[in-house]
Design a protein around this motif. Structure first.
Motif, PDB file in Angstrom:
ATOM      1  N   ASN A 107       1.088  -1.288   0.030  1.00 35.39           N
ATOM      2  CA  ASN A 107      -0.098  -0.126   0.079  1.00 35.39           C
ATOM      3  C   ASN A 107       0.920   1.177   0.153  1.00 35.39           C
ATOM      4  N   LEU A 108       1.915   1.067   0.540  1.00 33.00           N
ATOM      5  CA  LEU A 108       2.876   2.332   0.764  1.00 33.00           C
ATOM      6  C   LEU A 108       3.421   2.619  -0.728  1.00 33.00           C
ATOM      7  N   VAL A 109       3.897   1.448  -1.438  1.00 38.89           N
ATOM      8  CA  VAL A 109       4.137   1.604  -2.674  1.00 38.89           C
ATOM      9  C   VAL A 109       3.283   2.454  -3.755  1.00 38.89           C
ATOM     10  N   ASP A 110       2.105   1.912  -3.336  1.00 38.95           N
ATOM     11  CA  ASP A 110       0.826   2.672  -4.275  1.00 38.95           C
ATOM     12  C   ASP A 110       0.717   3.853  -3.843  1.00 38.95           C
ATOM     13  N   SER A 111       0.921   4.122  -2.585  1.00 37.25           N
ATOM     14  CA  SER A 111       0.506   5.654  -2.127  1.00 37.25           C
ATOM     15  C   SER A 111       1.784   6.567  -2.850  1.00 37.25           C
ATOM     16  N   LEU A 112       3.090   5.992  -2.827  1.00 35.28           N
ATOM     17  CA  LEU A 112       4.236   6.684  -3.286  1.00 35.28           C
ATOM     18  C   LEU A 112       3.876   7.042  -4.665  1.00 35.28           C
ATOM     19  N   ILE A 113       3.330   6.228  -5.276  1.00 30.00           N
ATOM     20  CA  ILE A 113       3.108   6.297  -6.968  1.00 30.00           C
ATOM     21  C   ILE A 113       1.983   7.269  -7.214  1.00 30.00           C
ATOM     22  N   GLU A 114       0.835   7.384  -6.358  1.00 28.43           N
ATOM     23  CA  GLU A 114      -0.135   8.402  -6.223  1.00 28.43           C
ATOM     24  C   GLU A 114       0.455   9.748  -5.883  1.00 28.43           C
ATOM     25  N   ALA A 115       1.496  10.000  -4.701  1.00 29.27           N
ATOM     26  CA  ALA A 115       1.676  11.039  -4.501  1.00 29.27           C
ATOM     27  C   ALA A 115       2.895  11.559  -5.636  1.00 29.27           C
ATOM     28  N   THR A 116       3.564  10.851  -6.133  1.00 26.16           N
ATOM     29  CA  THR A 116       4.295  11.226  -7.395  1.00 26.16           C
ATOM     30  C   THR A 116       3.444  11.657  -8.511  1.00 26.16           C
ATOM     31  N   ASP A 117       2.430  11.050  -8.691  1.00 22.27           N
ATOM     32  CA  ASP A 117       1.380  11.298  -9.839  1.00 22.27           C
ATOM     33  C   ASP A 117       0.747  12.852  -9.577  1.00 22.27           C
ATOM     34  N   ARG A 118       0.520  13.000  -8.441  1.00 23.90           N
ATOM     35  CA  ARG A 118       0.013  14.435  -7.978  1.00 23.90           C
ATOM     36  C   ARG A 118       0.888  15.494  -8.088  1.00 23.90           C
ATOM     37  N   SER A 119       2.072  15.152  -7.485  1.00 25.48           N
ATOM     38  CA  SER A 119       3.175  15.998  -7.790  1.00 25.48           C
ATOM     39  C   SER A 119       3.361  16.576  -9.188  1.00 25.48           C
ATOM     40  N   VAL A 120       3.225  15.575  -9.993  1.00 26.24           N
ATOM     41  CA  VAL A 120       3.529  15.798 -11.401  1.00 26.24           C
ATOM     42  C   VAL A 120       2.346  16.700 -12.117  1.00 26.24           C
ATOM     43  N   MET A 121       1.235  16.204 -11.578  1.00 23.13           N
ATOM     44  CA  MET A 121      -0.082  16.715 -12.071  1.00 23.13           C
ATOM     45  C   MET A 121      -0.026  18.516 -11.505  1.00 23.13           C
ATOM     46  N   PHE A 122       0.297  18.449 -10.245  1.00 23.70           N
ATOM     47  CA  PHE A 122      -0.107  20.056  -9.723  1.00 23.70           C
ATOM     48  C   PHE A 122       1.153  20.833 -10.274  1.00 23.70           C
ATOM     49  N   HIS A 123       2.528  20.310 -10.691  1.00 20.55           N
ATOM     50  CA  HIS A 123       3.481  20.879 -11.249  1.00 20.55           C
ATOM     51  C   HIS A 123       3.019  21.155 -12.534  1.00 20.55           C
ATOM     52  N   SER A 124       2.374  20.461 -13.299  1.00 18.69           N
ATOM     53  CA  SER A 124       1.948  20.909 -14.792  1.00 18.69           C
ATOM     54  C   SER A 124       0.698  22.044 -14.737  1.00 18.69           C
ATOM     55  N   GLU A 125       0.102  22.153 -13.648  1.00 17.52           N
ATOM     56  CA  GLU A 125      -0.906  23.183 -13.565  1.00 17.52           C
ATOM     57  C   GLU A 125      -0.475  24.300 -12.999  1.00 17.52           C
ATOM     58  N   LYS A 126       0.779  24.441 -12.758  1.00 17.42           N
ATOM     59  CA  LYS A 126       1.511  25.527 -12.202  1.00 17.42           C
ATOM     60  C   LYS A 126       1.181  25.919 -10.839  1.00 17.42           C
ATOM     61  N   GLU A 127       0.673  24.688 -10.070  1.00 19.76           N
ATOM     62  CA  GLU A 127       0.229  24.811  -8.600  1.00 19.76           C
ATOM     63  C   GLU A 127       1.531  24.498  -7.867  1.00 19.76           C
ATOM     64  N   THR A 128       2.301  25.442  -7.569  1.00 17.47           N
ATOM     65  CA  THR A 128       3.590  25.221  -7.186  1.00 17.47           C
ATOM     66  C   THR A 128       3.749  24.585  -5.786  1.00 17.47           C
ATOM     67  N   GLU A 129       2.805  25.419  -4.865  1.00 16.37           N
ATOM     68  CA  GLU A 129       2.717  24.758  -3.549  1.00 16.37           C
ATOM     69  C   GLU A 129       2.168  23.301  -3.241  1.00 16.37           C
ATOM     70  N   ASP A 130       1.154  22.906  -4.031  1.00 14.29           N
ATOM     71  CA  ASP A 130       0.587  21.744  -3.912  1.00 14.29           C
ATOM     72  C   ASP A 130       1.525  20.664  -4.493  1.00 14.29           C
ATOM     73  N   SER A 131       2.315  21.001  -5.533  1.00 15.83           N
ATOM     74  CA  SER A 131       3.124  20.092  -6.108  1.00 15.83           C
ATOM     75  C   SER A 131       4.472  20.066  -5.006  1.00 15.83           C
ATOM     76  N   VAL A 132       5.001  21.034  -4.419  1.00 18.63           N
ATOM     77  CA  VAL A 132       5.823  20.902  -3.234  1.00 18.63           C
ATOM     78  C   VAL A 132       5.341  19.795  -2.295  1.00 18.63           C
ATOM     79  N   ASN A 133       4.094  20.217  -2.007  1.00 17.32           N
ATOM     80  CA  ASN A 133       3.827  19.311  -0.611  1.00 17.32           C
ATOM     81  C   ASN A 133       3.491  17.812  -1.239  1.00 17.32           C
TER      82      ASN A 133
END
Length: 488
Positions: A107-133
């Motif tokens: 589950n931690l591995v799945d959570s890591l992949i999900e967190a990575t995908d969110r960081s990429v998504m927020f970074h592409s939407e220029k939401e820098t703070e969410d991407s950093v979180n």
């Protein structure tokens, strides 16, 4: 027949088979242990790959955030795919001891992949703070994964510790077993090799010993070799050779014996002829007889003297004409009766003759002048020296296949040495007083006539008289032998 070459190939095949069995057994147990080691090692490596893949994923995510290019994004997606593959392989390591922890770990591995995908998504939407979180969360999950990996490894170590110790114990036991098996097989091979070599060397030793005995001239010993290979064939050839040589030696010995008998017959014939030429009547005997006849003529009438002269004439005719051929016991008994008449005239009451004769035995053939020399010898040694005279007993009995003739006297007897000397055909003193035919000559002619040394026996001891026993076979020998014997 099992040949020596076949025995060698059999030994080679047995040794190769044992070596193959040992090699296959060692390979099998070594492979089994290696598989157990590999299984444990693969668990450790797969879990370690999850930690490595998660760290690489964080690095790729950080690179993409700093330089958001298509290449970094492609590298990031490749790391995610690698992490999922590692996650899947780790899932195959599930067991009863780590089921809950492994579920949380995945589950931690799945959570890591999900967190990575969110960081990429927020970074592409220029939401820098969410991407950093999201990046910070991914980094934190990656650390959790590393810690969780250590936890799972520790659980696996505890779980497989007993198995690992058991493998070490089995490995040590297998080493000891291997040494024991090696020693046992070595001992068995040594025994088998000894038996195998003995099956070859022992028959060779037997054959060598037999050859040594043959070299010593012992051809009567059978050549026996316990073998089923070519050596047994060689031993049979040795045995055939021994038999042939032994038969040849026996034939030579028989020929030599026949030659010896022929020579003895010739010598006896020459002796007989010489004695005939020199006159077979001893002058001393003639003197005694003539003296007796003169006294009888003085004291008695002419009729008794005439009878005595008839006996003398008959005895002389028998001596001169019967020595060259066999006669019957009837002829011999008639001669000894005539001879005893003459001797009774000489010794009067000092000489007694007792007879026990089975008339059915008188047809048996016997060499001429056999019984009279024996009786004469008894008179010379038993009656004549004794002033009281003596008694001579003549017995002829039928014993089935043989006729037994016994001539006994009650004289002084003789020692066993003298008896043996006579039986060995040595000439004795004072033999041949009347006929010139001595005791030794009688023994020689009897043995040659019947072809056996047992035809005559002498029983005597000092002070107990002498008994001469003739065991005469009823079946005669070859005529040629008979004539040669009789002429002796």
């Amino acid at each position: 027949m099992i040949g020596i070459q076949r025995k060698i190939w059999t030994l080679t095949a047995v040794v190769m088979f044992i070596m193959a069995v040992i090699w296959i057994t060692l390979t099998y147990y070594n492979q089994k242990t290696q598989e157990q080691y590999n299984d444990i090692l693969q668990r450790y490596l797969r879990m370690n790959e999850v930690t490595t893949a998660s760290q690489q994923l964080i690095t790729s995510l950080n690179n993409y955030r700093l330089t958001p290019t298509e290449g970094n994004l492609s590298s990031l997606r490749s790391r995610e795919h690698q992490l999922k593959n590692v996650q899947w392989s780790v899932g195959m390591l599930r067991n009863e001891q780590n089921d809950f922890a492994l579920t949380s770990y995945m589950n931690l591995v799945d959570s890591l992949i999900e967190a990575t995908d969110r960081s990429v998504m927020f970074h592409s939407e220029k939401e820098t703070e969410d991407s950093v979180n999201a990046f910070a969360e991914a980094t934190r999950i990656s650390r959790y994964i590393s810690e969780m990996t250590l936890t799972l490894l520790d659980k696996d170590i505890h779980t497989y510790e007993q198995s690992y110790r058991q493998m070490i114990k089995q490995s040590n036991e297998f080493k000891q077993l291997g040494v024991l098996i090696l020693l046992t097989i070595t001992f068995i091979l040594l025994l088998f090799t000894y038996w195998f070599s003995l099956s070859i060397t022992h028959p060779i030793q037997q054959l060598t010993q037999a050859a040594q005995e043959l070299a010593k001239g012992r051809f009567d010993l059978q050549v026996k070799v316990n073998s089923t290979d070519e050596i047994s064939f060689l031993a049979r050839m040795f045995e055939h050779m021994r038999i042939n040589i032994n038969n040849l030696i026996l034939e030579i010995q028989q020929n030599a014996q026949l030659e010896s008998e022929l020579q003895r017959s010739k010598l006896l014939l020459k002796e007989s002829q010489l004695r005939s030429l020199q006159s077979q009547i001893n002058p001393h005997f003639l003197f005694n007889i003539l003296d007796t006849l003169s006294k009888k003529a003085f004291l008695e009438g002419a009729e008794e003297t005439s009878d005595l002269l008839v006996s003398v004439a008959g005895l002389l005719r028998y001596n001169l004409k019967r020595l060259d051929r066999s006669v019957t016991l009837y002829n011999e008994v008639s001669v000894i009766q005539q001879y005893m008449e003459i001797q009774k005239a000489r010794f009067t009451d000092r000489l007694q003759l007792e007879t026990d004769i089975d008339d059915s035995c008188l047809h048996v053939p016997i060499p001429g002048l056999t019984l009279q020399p024996i009786i004469e010898n008894a008179i010379i040694h038993a009656v004549e020296p004794d002033e009281h005279g003596g008694t001579i007993r003549v017995s002829i009995q039928d014993l089935g296949e043989q006729v037994r003739v016994e001539i006994a006297d009650d004289g002084p007897g003789m020692s066993q040495e003298k008896v043996q000397q006579i039986l060995d055909e040595y000439p004795v003193e004072n033999e041949g007083h009347s006929t010139g035919i001595g005791f030794s000559n009688v023994i020689q002619r009897l043995r040659l006539f019947y072809g056996t040394d047992d035809v005559i026996e002498i029983k005597s001891s000092p002070g107990k008289g002498t008994t001469v026993i003739l065991n005469l076979p009823k079946k005669g020998r070859n005529t040629a032998h008979d004539e040669a014997a009789n002429r002796g």
